[in-house]
Design a protein around this motif. Structure first.
Motif, PDB file in Angstrom:
ATOM      1  N   SER A 124      -1.342   1.438  -0.928  1.00 57.72           N
ATOM      2  CA  SER A 124      -1.727   1.581  -2.307  1.00 57.72           C
ATOM      3  C   SER A 124      -1.752   2.960  -2.099  1.00 57.72           C
ATOM      4  CB  SER A 124      -3.444   0.422  -1.886  1.00 57.72           C
ATOM      5  OG  SER A 124      -4.109   1.214  -2.849  1.00 57.72           O
ATOM      6  N   LEU A 125      -2.433   3.514  -3.382  1.00 60.90           N
ATOM      7  CA  LEU A 125      -2.216   4.768  -3.666  1.00 60.90           C
ATOM      8  C   LEU A 125      -3.484   4.449  -4.218  1.00 60.90           C
ATOM      9  CD1 LEU A 125       1.525   6.049  -4.941  1.00 60.90           C
ATOM     10  CD2 LEU A 125       0.243   5.715  -2.476  1.00 60.90           C
TER      11      LEU A 125
ATOM     12  N   GLY B 115      -9.624   9.547  11.648  1.00 57.10           N
ATOM     13  CA  GLY B 115      -9.921   8.061  11.438  1.00 57.10           C
ATOM     14  C   GLY B 115      -8.790   7.828  10.337  1.00 57.10           C
ATOM     15  N   ILE B 116      -8.421   6.173   9.867  1.00 58.36           N
ATOM     16  CA  ILE B 116      -8.028   5.790   9.526  1.00 58.36           C
ATOM     17  C   ILE B 116      -8.005   5.780   7.921  1.00 58.36           C
ATOM     18  CG2 ILE B 116      -9.769   4.292   8.606  1.00 58.36           C
ATOM     19  CD1 ILE B 116      -7.692   1.734   8.771  1.00 58.36           C
ATOM     20  N   VAL B 117      -6.924   5.815   7.732  1.00 54.96           N
ATOM     21  CA  VAL B 117      -6.202   6.041   5.421  1.00 54.96           C
ATOM     22  C   VAL B 117      -6.335   4.605   5.282  1.00 54.96           C
ATOM     23  CG1 VAL B 117      -5.118   7.402   4.069  1.00 54.96           C
ATOM     24  CG2 VAL B 117      -5.850   8.487   6.152  1.00 54.96           C
ATOM     25  N   ASP B 118      -6.807   3.977   4.880  1.00 53.03           N
ATOM     26  CA  ASP B 118      -6.643   2.068   4.073  1.00 53.03           C
ATOM     27  C   ASP B 118      -5.732   2.344   2.833  1.00 53.03           C
ATOM     28  OD1 ASP B 118      -6.341   0.072   4.640  1.00 53.03           O
ATOM     29  OD2 ASP B 118      -8.787  -0.108   4.810  1.00 53.03           O
ATOM     30  N   CYS B 119      -4.353   2.227   2.947  1.00 52.97           N
ATOM     31  CA  CYS B 119      -4.428   2.294   1.853  1.00 52.97           C
ATOM     32  C   CYS B 119      -3.684   1.115   1.949  1.00 52.97           C
ATOM     33  CB  CYS B 119      -2.252   2.655   1.687  1.00 52.97           C
ATOM     34  SG  CYS B 119      -2.811   4.891   1.504  1.00 52.97           S
ATOM     35  N   SER B 120      -4.447  -0.816   2.245  1.00 53.20           N
ATOM     36  CA  SER B 120      -3.709  -1.290   2.567  1.00 53.20           C
ATOM     37  C   SER B 120      -4.287  -2.019   1.379  1.00 53.20           C
ATOM     38  CB  SER B 120      -4.385  -2.358   4.171  1.00 53.20           C
ATOM     39  OG  SER B 120      -5.949  -2.517   4.340  1.00 53.20           O
ATOM     40  N   VAL B 121      -5.534  -2.207   0.646  1.00 56.55           N
ATOM     41  CA  VAL B 121      -6.169  -3.244  -0.888  1.00 56.55           C
ATOM     42  C   VAL B 121      -6.198  -1.799  -1.362  1.00 56.55           C
ATOM     43  CG1 VAL B 121      -8.653  -3.919  -0.965  1.00 56.55           C
ATOM     44  CG2 VAL B 121      -7.585  -4.443   1.479  1.00 56.55           C
ATOM     45  N   GLY B 122      -6.580  -2.442  -2.717  1.00 57.44           N
ATOM     46  CA  GLY B 122      -6.130  -1.352  -3.453  1.00 57.44           C
ATOM     47  C   GLY B 122      -7.029  -1.282  -4.439  1.00 57.44           C
ATOM     48  N   THR B 123      -8.567  -1.151  -3.842  1.00 62.32           N
ATOM     49  CA  THR B 123     -10.090  -0.960  -3.764  1.00 62.32           C
ATOM     50  C   THR B 123     -10.231   0.503  -4.698  1.00 62.32           C
ATOM     51  OG1 THR B 123     -10.929  -1.463  -2.084  1.00 62.32           O
ATOM     52  CG2 THR B 123     -12.218  -0.918  -3.606  1.00 62.32           C
TER      53      THR B 123
END
Length: 384
Positions: A363-364, A29-37
């Motif tokens: 984003s981390l 699956g995806i590791v979503d580092c596009s948004v800083g949530t």
């Protein structure tokens, strides 16, 4: 009926749907580092205050903020930045995005003789959108080689019309830090031209030096409150993004005006959230832990990304990496496409302005185990 007025553009991160689908298709699956949530836990002191305040939240909370919240914010500003701000010069906001988006409109009501908002040309998109929603001119200000506002390049015609100047310290998406001297210079420039300076300091707790060690944060209020506003949020500092708690502090006359308008608009932070935010501002231990967590993630990410020909050429602060390809000619969408093929979603830099087209922002704000998965995938694959 056809829309004849303002038509909202696509929301920046909605442009990532195709890359998101690519990343989601990768096994694991995806590791979503596009948004800083934020994903890390809220501190116990926040959860306890939130629960304890719930039963008493039967009435309307003060739009400007309960006295305890404003006092906690003023005390934190004194403790963390060494600036003297009275609680009366602080008001609550419902997170800070709504404040950023609405501030130009409210200030234009106060002074309709000015029609221009200046903002960094690579920046949080809401600075520009706030100007558009207010029916004002949004004018991007070029950045220098350190990703800081270069006000020497502002046309004097635009400067004379400036109502508001936005500065962001530390900077999103670049991680740049100019420190107290830069903020003072921006404030002095704005004041000399009759403009107001608004300093978005929401990432101040995540200020690092070039070695990755914590560094003292800066605030525009260190140069005095006249025509200055400092914007702060609990979203990243205390992982409270879902609760929507922030505040703005500074020039007493400006803060008072904003507060009166917000009373009429009914913009209220829920009472339990204000209690939780006050508790969070009184506790530094959980912030120290989060600061160390982000520093570790930055170091780990940089080590893994280097063999992929990706270079962080932003500043040392925040929990974002501002990456470009080591080889000339690769744009941010191409980099993001490569990473999406390994299940890692990053944000192409042109989401933050045309000048960011050669970069991606990573984003981390993902759990350690998901970042470890992303890093393992990258380390196991040769660059393509």
């Amino acid at each position: 009926m056809a829309v004849t007025g303002f038509v909202p553009p696509p929301y920046p991160h909605d442009r990532l749907d195709e890359l998101r689908a690519t990343a989601e298709a990768v096994p694991g699956g995806i590791v979503d580092c596009s948004v800083g949530t934020p994903v890390d836990p809220m501190p116990e002191v926040v959860l306890r205050a939130l629960a304890e305040a719930g039963a008493a939240a039967t009435g309307y909370p003060p739009a400007i903020g309960a006295p305890a919240y404003r006092e906690a914010a003023a005390a934190w500003l004194r403790r963390r930045f060494g600036v003297q701000v009275t609680p009366e010069a602080v008001i609550a906001c419902v997170g800070t995005k709504e404040l950023v988006a609405s501030l130009p409109r409210v200030l234009a009501l106060r002074d309709p003789s000015r029609d221009t908002v200046l903002y960094p040309d690579i920046a949080y998109p809401t600075y520009e959108m706030g100007a558009r929603l207010a029916g004002l001119r949004g004018v991007p200000v070029p950045l220098d080689e350190h990703w800081l506002l270069d006000l020497s390049r502002v046309d004097e015609h635009d400067a004379a019309r400036a109502l508001l100047v936005w500065v962001n310290e530390p900077g999103n998406p670049t991680g740049s830090t100019g420190g107290a001297s830069h903020l003072r210079a921006v404030a002095d420039w704005a004041r000399s031209r009759g403009a107001i300076v608004a300093s978005d300091e929401c990432y101040a707790e995540f200020t690092y030096d070039t070695s990755g060690a914590p560094a003292p944060p800066a605030t525009v209020l260190a140069g005095g409150p006249d025509r200055a506003l400092a914007v702060h949020s609990l979203s990243k500092r205390s992982n409270m993004a879902g609760l929507r708690a922030g505040f703005v502090a500074g020039d007493p006359a400006l803060v008072s005006y904003l507060g009166e308008v917000r009373k009429h608009a009914g913009l209220m932070t829920p009472a339990p959230v204000q209690a939780a935010a006050a508790a969070a501002l009184g506790d530094d231990a959980h912030v120290d832990e989060q600061r160390a967590r982000y520093a570790r993630r930055r170091a780990d990410a940089l080590e893994v990304l280097r063999p992929w020909g990706l270079v962080h050429d932003g500043g040392p602060s925040t929990f974002y990496l501002w990456l470009r390809g080591a080889e000339a000619g690769e744009d941010g969408w191409s980099i993001a496409r490569r990473l999406a093929g390994r299940g890692l979603l990053a944000a192409p830099g042109d989401l933050y302005g045309p000048g960011g087209g050669a970069h991606v922002r990573l984003s981390l704000t993902q759990p350690d185990e998901r970042l470890a998965l992303a890093f393992d995938r990258l380390a196991a694959k040769e660059r393509v």
